[in-house]
Design a protein around this motif. Structure first.
Motif, PDB file in Angstrom:
ATOM      1  N   SER A  58     -28.372 -26.229 -81.696  1.00 39.76           N
ATOM      2  CA  SER A  58     -29.221 -25.201 -82.033  1.00 39.76           C
ATOM      3  C   SER A  58     -30.374 -25.232 -81.108  1.00 39.76           C
ATOM      4  CB  SER A  58     -29.553 -25.482 -83.542  1.00 39.76           C
ATOM      5  OG  SER A  58     -30.061 -26.521 -83.696  1.00 39.76           O
ATOM      6  N   GLU A  74     -22.916 -22.928 -77.122  1.00 41.00           N
ATOM      7  CA  GLU A  74     -22.293 -22.679 -78.328  1.00 41.00           C
ATOM      8  C   GLU A  74     -23.218 -23.100 -79.538  1.00 41.00           C
ATOM      9  OE1 GLU A  74     -18.597 -24.619 -78.059  1.00 41.00           O
ATOM     10  OE2 GLU A  74     -17.895 -23.834 -76.359  1.00 41.00           O
ATOM     11  N   GLY A  75     -23.503 -22.212 -80.572  1.00 40.57           N
ATOM     12  CA  GLY A  75     -24.079 -22.665 -81.624  1.00 40.57           C
ATOM     13  C   GLY A  75     -25.249 -21.739 -82.111  1.00 40.57           C
ATOM     14  N   GLU A  76     -26.433 -22.006 -82.253  1.00 39.92           N
ATOM     15  CA  GLU A  76     -27.323 -20.975 -82.691  1.00 39.92           C
ATOM     16  C   GLU A  76     -28.657 -20.977 -81.993  1.00 39.92           C
ATOM     17  OE1 GLU A  76     -29.666 -20.538 -86.816  1.00 39.92           O
ATOM     18  OE2 GLU A  76     -29.415 -22.412 -86.327  1.00 39.92           O
ATOM     19  N   LYS A  89     -21.618 -18.174 -77.225  1.00 43.87           N
ATOM     20  CA  LYS A  89     -20.682 -18.073 -78.517  1.00 43.87           C
ATOM     21  C   LYS A  89     -21.747 -18.580 -79.679  1.00 43.87           C
ATOM     22  CE  LYS A  89     -16.122 -18.907 -76.441  1.00 43.87           C
ATOM     23  NZ  LYS A  89     -15.087 -19.744 -76.351  1.00 43.87           N
ATOM     24  N   ALA A  90     -22.685 -17.829 -80.180  1.00 48.19           N
ATOM     25  CA  ALA A  90     -23.713 -18.055 -80.926  1.00 48.19           C
ATOM     26  C   ALA A  90     -23.881 -17.046 -81.827  1.00 48.19           C
ATOM     27  CB  ALA A  90     -24.783 -18.706 -80.052  1.00 48.19           C
ATOM     28  N   ASN A  91     -24.775 -17.444 -83.020  1.00 47.72           N
ATOM     29  CA  ASN A  91     -25.519 -16.495 -83.724  1.00 47.72           C
ATOM     30  C   ASN A  91     -27.013 -16.435 -83.336  1.00 47.72           C
ATOM     31  OD1 ASN A  91     -23.433 -15.783 -85.359  1.00 47.72           O
ATOM     32  ND2 ASN A  91     -23.645 -17.781 -86.672  1.00 47.72           N
ATOM     33  N   GLY A 108     -20.342 -13.408 -81.070  1.00 45.41           N
ATOM     34  CA  GLY A 108     -21.438 -13.867 -82.258  1.00 45.41           C
ATOM     35  C   GLY A 108     -22.286 -12.753 -82.795  1.00 45.41           C
TER      36      GLY A 108
END
Length: 154
Positions: A58, A74-76, A89-91, A108
């Motif tokens: 994050s 990858e993550g937030e 690939k994340a929010n 995402g």
């Protein structure tokens, strides 16, 4: 108090010399994760962040995040502004403007005020746009409407 010291070569007026530290202004830093570098974890920063390597975890950033063409996340992600060219690939929560460049591959969910998607960019997910102009809080901060109300004087 003003003291002048005279010398044959120069004159110094001590009223302009102080013992305190000069006032330092906070300059936002620019951080870089280079190509070929892999980092896992949590990053919180006040300045801007450019990612050309791989980051898993994050990121909370009060500035702008730029993901270069070789960058992978990858993550937030929580930030003020963002430009994505790599694979994400994340929010993502962006307070102002998120731009997906031509080479971006995004998977995402997005929450942002403004979204720009260039032709050729790939986007798979959901998007919520909020034009209230509120700054995105860090993940450990509560939005203003969820903070306890202060009463009385301090």
């Amino acid at each position: 108090m003003s003291i002048a010291i005279k010398n044959s070569l120069f004159l110094v007026d001590l009223k302009f010399l102080t013992m305190s530290k000069p006032k330092e202004t906070e300059v936002p830093s620019i951080n870089l994760l280079g190509s070929g570098t892999v980092v896992k974890g949590e990053i919180k920063l006040n300045g801007d962040f450019r990612i050309d390597g791989m980051f898993i975890g994050s990121i909370s950033c009060k500035g702008k995040i730029v993901v270069g063409a070789t960058g992978v996340i990858e993550g937030e992600i929580i930030c003020q502004n963002a430009d994505f060219s790599g694979e994400i690939k994340a929010n993502v929560k962006v307070a102002e403007l998120l731009t997906l460049k031509e080479s971006a591959k995004f998977t995402g969910d997005i929450s942002t005020n403004k979204l720009a998607i260039e032709p050729g960019a790939k986007f798979s997910g959901n998007c919520v746009m909020d034009s209230s102009g509120n700054k995105v809080p860090f993940s450990n901060e509560k939005p203003d409407d969820q903070r306890p109300k202060q009463t009385g004087t301090q």
